[in-house]
Design an enzyme around this catalytic site. Structure first.
Site, mmCIF file in Angstrom:
data_model
loop_
_atom_site.group_PDB
_atom_site.id
_atom_site.type_symbol
_atom_site.label_atom_id
_atom_site.label_comp_id
_atom_site.label_asym_id
_atom_site.label_seq_id
_atom_site.Cartn_x
_atom_site.Cartn_y
_atom_site.Cartn_z
ATOM 1 N N ASP A 1 0.839 -1.204 0.000
ATOM 2 C CA ASP A 1 0.000 0.000 0.000
ATOM 3 C C ASP A 1 0.870 1.249 0.000
ATOM 4 O OD1 ASP A 1 -3.083 -0.763 0.798
ATOM 5 O OD2 ASP A 1 -1.695 -2.140 1.749
ATOM 6 N N THR B 1 -6.975 -4.793 0.575
ATOM 7 C CA THR B 1 -5.755 -5.070 1.344
ATOM 8 C C THR B 1 -5.899 -6.299 2.236
ATOM 9 O OG1 THR B 1 -5.129 -2.733 1.343
ATOM 10 C CG2 THR B 1 -4.140 -4.124 3.034
#
Length: 352
Positions: free
Chosen positions: A95, A166
Protein backbone atom coordinates in the site's frame (compact mmCIF):
# COMPACT_ATOMS: atom_id res chain seq x y z
CA UNK A 1 -15.64 9.13 -50.71
CA UNK A 2 -17.37 6.01 -49.32
CA UNK A 3 -20.85 6.46 -47.94
CA UNK A 4 -21.22 6.74 -44.17
CA UNK A 5 -23.30 3.56 -44.14
CA UNK A 6 -20.46 1.62 -45.79
CA UNK A 7 -17.94 3.02 -43.32
CA UNK A 8 -20.15 2.04 -40.40
CA UNK A 9 -20.73 -1.44 -41.83
CA UNK A 10 -16.97 -1.80 -42.13
CA UNK A 11 -16.51 -0.78 -38.49
CA UNK A 12 -19.13 -3.28 -37.39
CA UNK A 13 -17.45 -6.02 -39.40
CA UNK A 14 -14.20 -5.33 -37.58
CA UNK A 15 -15.91 -6.26 -34.33
CA UNK A 16 -16.78 -9.73 -35.55
CA UNK A 17 -13.58 -10.49 -37.45
CA UNK A 18 -11.07 -9.10 -34.99
CA UNK A 19 -13.05 -9.57 -31.78
CA UNK A 20 -12.75 -5.97 -30.65
CA UNK A 21 -14.81 -4.92 -27.67
CA UNK A 22 -18.25 -3.37 -27.87
CA UNK A 23 -17.00 -0.03 -26.56
CA UNK A 24 -14.12 0.11 -29.05
CA UNK A 25 -16.54 0.02 -31.96
CA UNK A 26 -18.74 2.71 -30.49
CA UNK A 27 -15.73 5.00 -30.24
CA UNK A 28 -14.84 4.16 -33.85
CA UNK A 29 -18.36 4.82 -35.07
CA UNK A 30 -18.35 8.18 -33.31
CA UNK A 31 -15.14 9.13 -35.07
CA UNK A 32 -16.51 8.03 -38.47
CA UNK A 33 -19.60 10.17 -38.00
CA UNK A 34 -17.43 13.13 -37.09
CA UNK A 35 -15.28 12.62 -40.18
CA UNK A 36 -18.37 12.41 -42.37
CA UNK A 37 -19.65 15.68 -41.00
CA UNK A 38 -16.25 17.38 -41.38
CA UNK A 39 -16.43 18.54 -37.76
CA UNK A 40 -13.56 16.59 -36.23
CA UNK A 41 -12.15 19.60 -34.31
CA UNK A 42 -15.57 20.18 -32.76
CA UNK A 43 -16.33 16.52 -32.06
CA UNK A 44 -12.93 15.24 -30.96
CA UNK A 45 -9.45 16.50 -30.34
CA UNK A 46 -6.11 14.78 -30.79
CA UNK A 47 -5.45 13.03 -27.49
CA UNK A 48 -1.80 14.07 -27.36
CA UNK A 49 -2.95 17.69 -27.13
CA UNK A 50 -5.43 17.25 -24.28
CA UNK A 51 -4.65 17.19 -20.59
CA UNK A 52 -7.22 14.51 -19.84
CA UNK A 53 -6.01 11.91 -22.33
CA UNK A 54 -2.35 12.54 -21.48
CA UNK A 55 -3.28 12.03 -17.83
CA UNK A 56 -5.16 8.80 -18.55
CA UNK A 57 -2.26 7.53 -20.68
CA UNK A 58 0.15 8.27 -17.84
CA UNK A 59 -2.18 6.79 -15.20
CA UNK A 60 -2.32 3.56 -17.23
CA UNK A 61 1.45 3.12 -17.12
CA UNK A 62 1.64 4.28 -13.50
CA UNK A 63 -1.03 1.75 -12.47
CA UNK A 64 0.94 -0.99 -14.19
CA UNK A 65 4.02 0.05 -12.23
CA UNK A 66 2.00 -0.04 -9.01
CA UNK A 67 0.78 -3.53 -9.89
CA UNK A 68 4.39 -4.66 -10.28
CA UNK A 69 5.17 -3.22 -6.84
CA UNK A 70 2.23 -5.11 -5.33
CA UNK A 71 3.52 -8.38 -6.82
CA UNK A 72 7.11 -7.66 -5.77
CA UNK A 73 6.20 -7.14 -2.11
CA UNK A 74 4.46 -10.52 -2.02
CA UNK A 75 7.43 -12.17 -3.71
CA UNK A 76 9.85 -10.67 -1.16
CA UNK A 77 7.83 -12.20 1.68
CA UNK A 78 7.60 -9.24 4.07
CA UNK A 79 4.20 -7.56 3.85
CA UNK A 80 4.92 -5.04 6.62
CA UNK A 81 1.33 -5.15 7.91
CA UNK A 82 0.02 -2.48 10.28
CA UNK A 83 -3.51 -1.92 11.60
CA UNK A 84 -4.99 1.50 10.86
CA UNK A 85 -8.34 1.69 12.68
CA UNK A 86 -9.18 -1.98 13.36
CA UNK A 87 -8.22 -5.56 12.54
CA UNK A 88 -10.00 -5.41 9.17
CA UNK A 89 -8.55 -2.01 8.20
CA UNK A 90 -4.98 -2.86 7.28
CA UNK A 91 -2.04 -1.25 5.53
CA UNK A 92 0.90 -3.10 4.02
CA UNK A 93 4.28 -2.22 2.58
CA UNK A 94 2.65 -2.63 -0.84
CA UNK A 95 0.00 0.00 0.00
CA UNK A 96 2.68 2.45 1.06
CA UNK A 97 5.09 1.91 -1.83
CA UNK A 98 2.34 1.80 -4.47
CA UNK A 99 0.83 5.07 -3.25
CA UNK A 100 4.21 6.79 -3.17
CA UNK A 101 4.82 5.57 -6.72
CA UNK A 102 1.42 6.65 -8.05
CA UNK A 103 1.17 10.04 -6.37
CA UNK A 104 4.79 11.07 -6.96
CA UNK A 105 4.72 9.96 -10.60
CA UNK A 106 1.50 11.89 -11.25
CA UNK A 107 2.65 14.99 -9.37
CA UNK A 108 5.94 15.20 -11.29
CA UNK A 109 4.24 15.11 -14.66
CA UNK A 110 1.08 17.05 -13.69
CA UNK A 111 2.09 19.40 -10.85
CA UNK A 112 -1.22 21.31 -10.79
CA UNK A 113 -3.39 18.24 -10.13
CA UNK A 114 -5.19 17.69 -6.85
CA UNK A 115 -4.26 14.13 -5.81
CA UNK A 116 -6.00 12.41 -2.91
CA UNK A 117 -4.63 9.02 -1.80
CA UNK A 118 -6.03 6.55 0.68
CA UNK A 119 -2.93 6.22 2.82
CA UNK A 120 -1.89 8.98 5.22
CA UNK A 121 1.84 8.97 4.56
CA UNK A 122 4.54 11.39 5.75
CA UNK A 123 6.17 13.64 3.18
CA UNK A 124 9.53 12.23 2.17
CA UNK A 125 11.83 11.94 -0.79
CA UNK A 126 10.66 9.15 -3.11
CA UNK A 127 13.18 6.71 -4.51
CA UNK A 128 13.65 7.22 -8.24
CA UNK A 129 12.92 3.55 -8.90
CA UNK A 130 9.33 4.16 -7.79
CA UNK A 131 8.79 6.85 -10.44
CA UNK A 132 7.03 5.95 -13.70
CA UNK A 133 7.27 8.61 -16.40
CA UNK A 134 6.04 6.71 -19.45
CA UNK A 135 2.55 6.80 -20.95
CA UNK A 136 0.46 4.26 -22.81
CA UNK A 137 0.62 5.35 -26.42
CA UNK A 138 -2.48 3.40 -27.49
CA UNK A 139 -4.60 5.71 -25.35
CA UNK A 140 -3.21 8.77 -27.10
CA UNK A 141 -4.48 7.36 -30.39
CA UNK A 142 -8.06 7.57 -29.10
CA UNK A 143 -10.13 10.75 -29.60
CA UNK A 144 -10.81 12.93 -26.59
CA UNK A 145 -14.54 13.56 -26.03
CA UNK A 146 -15.23 17.18 -26.96
CA UNK A 147 -16.71 18.08 -23.56
CA UNK A 148 -13.33 17.37 -21.95
CA UNK A 149 -10.96 18.75 -24.59
CA UNK A 150 -10.42 22.13 -22.89
CA UNK A 151 -10.01 20.84 -19.33
CA UNK A 152 -7.05 22.33 -17.47
CA UNK A 153 -4.77 20.37 -15.17
CA UNK A 154 -5.86 22.36 -12.12
CA UNK A 155 -9.51 21.47 -12.81
CA UNK A 156 -8.96 17.76 -12.15
CA UNK A 157 -9.04 15.73 -8.94
CA UNK A 158 -7.40 12.30 -8.86
CA UNK A 159 -8.53 9.70 -6.31
CA UNK A 160 -6.00 6.95 -5.61
CA UNK A 161 -6.43 3.60 -3.91
CA UNK A 162 -2.99 2.02 -4.23
CA UNK A 163 -4.19 -1.43 -3.16
CA UNK A 164 -7.93 -2.05 -3.03
CA UNK A 165 -8.64 -5.28 -1.13
CA UNK A 166 -5.76 -5.07 1.34
CA UNK A 167 -7.19 -7.59 3.81
CA UNK A 168 -7.65 -10.14 1.04
CA UNK A 169 -4.10 -9.40 -0.13
CA UNK A 170 -2.77 -10.33 3.31
CA UNK A 171 -4.78 -13.56 3.23
CA UNK A 172 -3.61 -14.67 -0.21
CA UNK A 173 -6.90 -13.97 -2.03
CA UNK A 174 -4.95 -12.22 -4.73
CA UNK A 175 -7.60 -12.11 -7.44
CA UNK A 176 -9.55 -9.66 -5.21
CA UNK A 177 -6.79 -7.05 -5.40
CA UNK A 178 -6.84 -3.97 -7.67
CA UNK A 179 -5.00 -0.67 -8.06
CA UNK A 180 -7.42 2.22 -8.62
CA UNK A 181 -6.79 5.65 -10.16
CA UNK A 182 -9.95 7.71 -10.67
CA UNK A 183 -10.15 11.14 -12.31
CA UNK A 184 -12.91 13.64 -11.52
CA UNK A 185 -13.96 16.94 -13.09
CA UNK A 186 -16.47 19.32 -11.52
CA UNK A 187 -17.30 16.65 -8.96
CA UNK A 188 -18.05 13.93 -11.50
CA UNK A 189 -15.97 10.80 -12.10
CA UNK A 190 -15.00 11.02 -15.81
CA UNK A 191 -12.01 8.73 -16.31
CA UNK A 192 -10.44 5.81 -14.53
CA UNK A 193 -7.84 3.07 -14.56
CA UNK A 194 -8.04 -0.30 -12.79
CA UNK A 195 -5.01 -2.58 -12.66
CA UNK A 196 -5.47 -6.19 -11.55
CA UNK A 197 -1.96 -7.30 -10.55
CA UNK A 198 -2.93 -10.96 -10.22
CA UNK A 199 -5.36 -11.42 -13.08
CA UNK A 200 -4.76 -14.94 -14.44
CA UNK A 201 -2.58 -15.92 -11.48
CA UNK A 202 -4.32 -19.31 -11.21
CA UNK A 203 -4.36 -19.94 -14.97
CA UNK A 204 -0.99 -21.71 -15.10
CA UNK A 205 2.64 -20.72 -15.65
CA UNK A 206 2.12 -19.78 -19.30
CA UNK A 207 -0.68 -17.29 -18.60
CA UNK A 208 -0.02 -13.55 -18.86
CA UNK A 209 -0.13 -12.18 -15.31
CA UNK A 210 -2.06 -8.97 -14.66
CA UNK A 211 -4.19 -6.65 -16.79
CA UNK A 212 -5.22 -3.01 -16.92
CA UNK A 213 -8.73 -1.74 -17.63
CA UNK A 214 -9.35 1.92 -18.45
CA UNK A 215 -12.21 4.14 -19.49
CA UNK A 216 -13.34 7.68 -20.26
CA UNK A 217 -16.98 8.78 -20.26
CA UNK A 218 -18.11 9.52 -23.78
CA UNK A 219 -15.42 7.29 -25.25
CA UNK A 220 -15.84 3.86 -23.67
CA UNK A 221 -14.09 1.31 -21.49
CA UNK A 222 -11.32 -0.99 -22.64
CA UNK A 223 -9.27 -4.00 -21.57
CA UNK A 224 -12.02 -6.57 -20.95
CA UNK A 225 -14.88 -8.37 -22.68
CA UNK A 226 -18.29 -7.03 -21.65
CA UNK A 227 -20.65 -9.78 -20.52
CA UNK A 228 -24.02 -9.84 -18.74
CA UNK A 229 -25.50 -12.22 -16.20
CA UNK A 230 -28.11 -14.51 -17.82
CA UNK A 231 -31.58 -12.93 -17.99
CA UNK A 232 -33.67 -13.56 -14.91
CA UNK A 233 -30.71 -14.30 -12.64
CA UNK A 234 -30.12 -12.11 -9.58
CA UNK A 235 -26.57 -12.56 -8.32
CA UNK A 236 -25.42 -10.13 -5.65
CA UNK A 237 -21.81 -9.26 -4.91
CA UNK A 238 -21.08 -7.70 -1.53
CA UNK A 239 -18.42 -7.25 1.10
CA UNK A 240 -16.44 -10.16 2.47
CA UNK A 241 -14.77 -8.49 5.44
CA UNK A 242 -16.95 -5.47 6.38
CA UNK A 243 -20.41 -6.95 6.80
CA UNK A 244 -23.07 -6.08 9.39
CA UNK A 245 -26.83 -6.47 9.86
CA UNK A 246 -27.69 -3.61 7.49
CA UNK A 247 -25.60 -5.21 4.75
CA UNK A 248 -27.06 -8.68 5.19
CA UNK A 249 -30.64 -7.39 5.45
CA UNK A 250 -30.28 -5.34 2.27
CA UNK A 251 -28.75 -8.25 0.37
CA UNK A 252 -31.59 -10.52 1.53
CA UNK A 253 -34.15 -7.94 0.34
CA UNK A 254 -32.84 -8.40 -3.20
CA UNK A 255 -34.14 -12.00 -3.15
CA UNK A 256 -30.88 -13.20 -4.73
CA UNK A 257 -30.28 -16.48 -6.50
CA UNK A 258 -26.70 -16.35 -5.22
CA UNK A 259 -24.48 -14.10 -3.10
CA UNK A 260 -20.78 -13.55 -3.76
CA UNK A 261 -18.78 -12.24 -0.80
CA UNK A 262 -15.50 -10.84 -2.08
CA UNK A 263 -13.00 -8.10 -1.30
CA UNK A 264 -12.40 -4.82 -3.10
CA UNK A 265 -14.78 -2.35 -4.72
CA UNK A 266 -12.80 -2.53 -7.95
CA UNK A 267 -13.11 -6.30 -7.97
CA UNK A 268 -16.88 -6.12 -7.46
CA UNK A 269 -17.38 -3.73 -10.38
CA UNK A 270 -15.31 -6.04 -12.58
CA UNK A 271 -17.68 -8.86 -11.57
CA UNK A 272 -20.57 -6.74 -12.88
CA UNK A 273 -19.01 -5.94 -16.25
CA UNK A 274 -17.85 -9.51 -16.81
CA UNK A 275 -21.21 -11.14 -16.09
CA UNK A 276 -20.38 -12.74 -12.75
CA UNK A 277 -22.78 -10.60 -10.71
CA UNK A 278 -25.96 -8.58 -11.32
CA UNK A 279 -25.64 -5.99 -8.54
CA UNK A 280 -23.11 -4.72 -6.05
CA UNK A 281 -24.94 -4.04 -2.78
CA UNK A 282 -23.18 -2.47 0.21
CA UNK A 283 -25.65 -0.88 2.65
CA UNK A 284 -23.13 0.55 5.11
CA UNK A 285 -20.60 3.32 5.55
CA UNK A 286 -17.03 2.18 5.00
CA UNK A 287 -16.43 2.55 1.28
CA UNK A 288 -14.47 5.70 0.37
CA UNK A 289 -14.25 7.95 -2.69
CA UNK A 290 -10.95 6.40 -3.77
CA UNK A 291 -12.71 3.00 -3.77
CA UNK A 292 -15.48 4.07 -6.13
CA UNK A 293 -14.15 6.82 -8.44
CA UNK A 294 -12.30 4.70 -11.01
CA UNK A 295 -14.71 1.71 -10.93
CA UNK A 296 -17.71 4.03 -11.35
CA UNK A 297 -16.26 5.38 -14.60
CA UNK A 298 -15.70 1.90 -16.05
CA UNK A 299 -19.25 0.88 -15.15
CA UNK A 300 -20.88 4.07 -16.44
CA UNK A 301 -18.89 3.93 -19.68
CA UNK A 302 -20.64 0.66 -20.61
CA UNK A 303 -24.13 1.75 -19.57
CA UNK A 304 -24.18 0.75 -15.91
CA UNK A 305 -25.03 2.83 -12.88
CA UNK A 306 -23.48 3.43 -9.44
CA UNK A 307 -25.09 5.49 -6.66
CA UNK A 308 -25.48 5.44 -2.91
CA UNK A 309 -28.28 3.35 -1.39
CA UNK A 310 -30.70 6.30 -1.77
CA UNK A 311 -29.98 6.62 -5.48
CA UNK A 312 -27.86 9.76 -5.09
CA UNK A 313 -24.98 10.32 -7.48
CA UNK A 314 -21.59 10.32 -5.71
CA UNK A 315 -19.59 13.55 -5.73
CA UNK A 316 -15.80 13.73 -6.12
CA UNK A 317 -14.92 17.38 -5.46
CA UNK A 318 -11.58 17.86 -3.72
CA UNK A 319 -13.35 19.09 -0.56
CA UNK A 320 -16.03 16.36 -0.40
CA UNK A 321 -16.01 14.02 2.60
CA UNK A 322 -14.11 10.85 1.80
CA UNK A 323 -16.61 8.38 3.24
CA UNK A 324 -19.49 7.12 1.11
CA UNK A 325 -21.64 7.24 4.23
CA UNK A 326 -24.84 6.05 2.52
CA UNK A 327 -23.28 2.93 1.03
CA UNK A 328 -23.12 1.80 -2.59
CA UNK A 329 -25.59 0.29 -5.06
CA UNK A 330 -24.28 -0.56 -8.53
CA UNK A 331 -25.55 -2.56 -11.48
CA UNK A 332 -24.71 -3.11 -15.13
CA UNK A 333 -28.39 -3.46 -16.05
CA UNK A 334 -31.80 -3.27 -14.30
CA UNK A 335 -30.75 -0.67 -11.73
CA UNK A 336 -34.35 0.33 -10.97
CA UNK A 337 -35.27 -3.25 -10.01
CA UNK A 338 -32.58 -3.42 -7.33
CA UNK A 339 -33.07 0.16 -6.14
CA UNK A 340 -36.78 -0.51 -5.63
CA UNK A 341 -36.00 -3.41 -3.30
CA UNK A 342 -33.89 -1.44 -0.81
CA UNK A 343 -35.99 -1.36 2.42
CA UNK A 344 -36.98 2.07 3.76
CA UNK A 345 -35.63 1.06 7.18
CA UNK A 346 -32.17 0.70 5.65
CA UNK A 347 -32.41 4.02 3.82
CA UNK A 348 -33.42 5.69 7.09
CA UNK A 349 -30.39 4.21 8.83
CA UNK A 350 -27.93 5.53 6.25
CA UNK A 351 -27.55 9.30 6.12
CA UNK A 352 -25.97 10.67 2.90
Amino acid sequence: MPSISRLIDSAKARYWTQRGTWVYDNALLLLLKCLWSNVVPECTMASSNTVLMRLVASAYSIAQKAGMIVRRVIAEGDLGIVEKTCATDLQTKADRLAQMSICSSLARKFPKLTIIGEEDLPSEEVDQELIEDSQWEEILKQPCPSQYSAIKEEDLVVWVDPLDGTKEYTEGLLDNVTVLIGIAYEGKAIAGVINQPYYNYEAGPDAVLGRTIWGVLGLGAFGFQLKEVPAGKHIITTTRSHSNKLVTDCVAAMNPDAVLRVGGAGNKIIQLIEGKASAYVFASPGCKKWDTCAPEVILHAVGGKLTDIHGNVLQYHKDVKHMNSAGVLATLRNYDYYASRVPESIKNALVP
